[in-house]
Enzyme design. Sequence first.
Site, mmCIF file in Angstrom:
data_model
loop_
_atom_site.group_PDB
_atom_site.id
_atom_site.type_symbol
_atom_site.label_atom_id
_atom_site.label_comp_id
_atom_site.label_asym_id
_atom_site.label_seq_id
_atom_site.Cartn_x
_atom_site.Cartn_y
_atom_site.Cartn_z
ATOM 1 N N HIS A 12 79.715 2.166 53.708
ATOM 2 C CA HIS A 12 78.712 1.204 54.190
ATOM 3 C C HIS A 12 77.291 1.781 54.098
ATOM 4 O O HIS A 12 76.319 1.031 54.041
ATOM 5 C CB HIS A 12 78.961 0.847 55.663
ATOM 6 C CG HIS A 12 80.028 -0.172 55.895
ATOM 7 N ND1 HIS A 12 81.352 0.070 55.645
ATOM 8 C CD2 HIS A 12 79.956 -1.449 56.357
ATOM 9 C CE1 HIS A 12 82.058 -1.001 55.965
ATOM 10 N NE2 HIS A 12 81.231 -1.936 56.394
ATOM 11 N N TYR A 38 87.218 0.408 60.936
ATOM 12 C CA TYR A 38 88.310 1.384 60.961
ATOM 13 C C TYR A 38 87.854 2.662 61.686
ATOM 14 O O TYR A 38 88.669 3.409 62.222
ATOM 15 C CB TYR A 38 88.705 1.790 59.534
ATOM 16 C CG TYR A 38 89.651 0.856 58.809
ATOM 17 C CD1 TYR A 38 90.036 -0.373 59.344
ATOM 18 C CD2 TYR A 38 90.165 1.229 57.567
ATOM 19 C CE1 TYR A 38 90.904 -1.206 58.640
ATOM 20 C CE2 TYR A 38 91.044 0.405 56.867
ATOM 21 C CZ TYR A 38 91.406 -0.808 57.404
ATOM 22 O OH TYR A 38 92.271 -1.619 56.719
ATOM 23 N N GLY A 39 86.547 2.904 61.637
ATOM 24 C CA GLY A 39 85.994 4.195 62.073
ATOM 25 C C GLY A 39 86.292 4.575 63.499
ATOM 26 O O GLY A 39 86.324 5.753 63.839
ATOM 27 N N CYS A 48 87.018 3.730 51.056
ATOM 28 C CA CYS A 48 86.726 3.852 52.484
ATOM 29 C C CYS A 48 86.987 5.304 52.867
ATOM 30 O O CYS A 48 88.084 5.818 52.634
ATOM 31 C CB CYS A 48 87.644 2.921 53.261
ATOM 32 S SG CYS A 48 87.565 3.145 55.046
ATOM 33 N N ASN A 49 85.971 5.946 53.416
ATOM 34 C CA ASN A 49 86.135 7.359 53.805
ATOM 35 C C ASN A 49 87.134 7.523 54.935
ATOM 36 O O ASN A 49 87.932 8.458 54.944
ATOM 37 C CB ASN A 49 84.784 7.943 54.231
ATOM 38 C CG ASN A 49 83.848 8.146 53.067
ATOM 39 O OD1 ASN A 49 83.738 9.237 52.538
ATOM 40 N ND2 ASN A 49 83.174 7.095 52.640
ATOM 41 N N THR A 50 87.084 6.588 55.898
ATOM 42 C CA THR A 50 87.969 6.704 57.061
ATOM 43 C C THR A 50 89.431 6.590 56.623
ATOM 44 O O THR A 50 90.277 7.397 57.018
ATOM 45 C CB THR A 50 87.641 5.604 58.099
ATOM 46 O OG1 THR A 50 86.228 5.526 58.251
ATOM 47 C CG2 THR A 50 88.296 5.883 59.421
ATOM 48 N N CYS A 103 80.398 7.432 54.319
ATOM 49 C CA CYS A 103 80.953 6.110 54.659
ATOM 50 C C CYS A 103 80.396 5.154 53.608
ATOM 51 O O CYS A 103 79.203 5.204 53.294
ATOM 52 C CB CYS A 103 80.503 5.690 56.054
ATOM 53 S SG CYS A 103 80.905 3.971 56.444
ATOM 54 N N GLU A 129 76.789 -4.222 58.709
ATOM 55 C CA GLU A 129 77.565 -5.471 58.605
ATOM 56 C C GLU A 129 76.734 -6.668 59.068
ATOM 57 O O GLU A 129 76.876 -7.770 58.560
ATOM 58 C CB GLU A 129 78.849 -5.375 59.447
ATOM 59 C CG GLU A 129 79.866 -4.387 58.914
ATOM 60 C CD GLU A 129 81.056 -5.034 58.210
ATOM 61 O OE1 GLU A 129 81.404 -6.170 58.523
ATOM 62 O OE2 GLU A 129 81.635 -4.365 57.321
ATOM 63 N N ASP A 160 88.804 -1.507 51.300
ATOM 64 C CA ASP A 160 87.994 -0.952 52.395
ATOM 65 C C ASP A 160 88.282 -1.786 53.640
ATOM 66 O O ASP A 160 88.921 -2.850 53.559
ATOM 67 C CB ASP A 160 86.502 -1.034 52.031
ATOM 68 C CG ASP A 160 85.600 -0.504 53.134
ATOM 69 O OD1 ASP A 160 85.881 0.579 53.671
ATOM 70 O OD2 ASP A 160 84.606 -1.177 53.489
ATOM 71 N N SER A 161 87.728 -1.349 54.776
ATOM 72 C CA SER A 161 87.890 -2.120 56.011
ATOM 73 C C SER A 161 87.113 -3.437 55.945
ATOM 74 O O SER A 161 87.434 -4.370 56.664
ATOM 75 C CB SER A 161 87.364 -1.302 57.184
ATOM 76 O OG SER A 161 86.004 -0.997 56.974
HETATM 77 N N1 DGL Z 1 83.410 1.884 54.961
HETATM 78 C C1 DGL Z 1 84.317 2.668 55.702
HETATM 79 C C2 DGL Z 1 84.183 4.155 55.420
HETATM 80 O O1 DGL Z 1 83.794 4.519 54.335
HETATM 81 C C3 DGL Z 1 84.506 2.472 57.162
HETATM 82 C C4 DGL Z 1 83.760 1.536 57.969
HETATM 83 C C5 DGL Z 1 84.539 1.196 59.211
HETATM 84 O O2 DGL Z 1 85.351 0.296 59.093
HETATM 85 O O3 DGL Z 1 84.330 1.842 60.251
HETATM 86 O O4 DGL Z 1 84.492 4.969 56.247
#
Ligand code: DGL
Length: 280
Positions: free
Chosen positions: A201, A58-59, A89-91, A199, A167, A26-27
Amino acid sequence: MKELLNIMQKKQKKKPINNNPIGIFDSGFGGLTVMSEICKVLPYENLIYFGDTAHVPYGSKSQNTVIKFSKEIVSFLIKQKVKLIVIACNTATAFALPVLQKKFKIPIVGVIKPGAKISILASKNKKIGIIGTEGTINSKSYPKEINKLAKVKVYQQACPLFVPIVEEGFINCEFTYAIVQKYIQPLLNKKIDTIVLGCTHYPLLKNIIRKHLAGNITLIDSAQAISQEVKNILIEKNLLANNDKPYFKFYVSDNPLKFKKIGYRFFGREITNIKKIDLE
Ligand code: DGL
């Protein structure tokens, strides 16, 4: 003859074992919510986690940048001899999954498809809300996946403030409550009956999000669905492990001390065995 038959039967019963680790990335911390589910569903697996803490979030980054980071992480995990990779990580799933699957031979799975599938099963009125990072929402990956499988109305909402809030650990603050309200209300106005936490998070905000929802709205966290999918792939490819004492290793691209301190909230147990590494 009987002995030979016994040996043959034993051989047939013995399942092939592969004790190489599963790689998860993940990010930053978010993917630890997925790793925590994978530990429950696959308790005999060695797991290696990579958190790209030098590049989080990453988003808000471009697709090319996320693809570049993801390729580097996958190459690193393959060097650690992983047998399968989970993009927790979804992104990164939205932006990089097809590119990674094409470039690397190893099985690579993302979080979006499993989440999309269970949201369809959960929704009775066929109106689903998706919350995620700007990258995930702009990619339209969830509506595309969902509409491949069912005719359902999908409404999306980007929640760019959620990742920094999580975070930094501002989970139970008053301003977090107000921000959640601001993001969720437009979806509620559309009368959705299911919301996907798009996401990794966001599971940390589950309780506060629930406070804004009527009891009949289902919240989908794809961590369980992806863990089951990983298990199915391992069974199908004869890759299940049987480690009595599996190990968990953690790698980050920056700030291992912060990872240790904050990661606990995401993983639900103490994080040891962390190394900082530089990816080229
Ligand atoms: N946890 C990540 C996701 O599922 C992205 C969080 C990020 O880095 O913006 O998209």
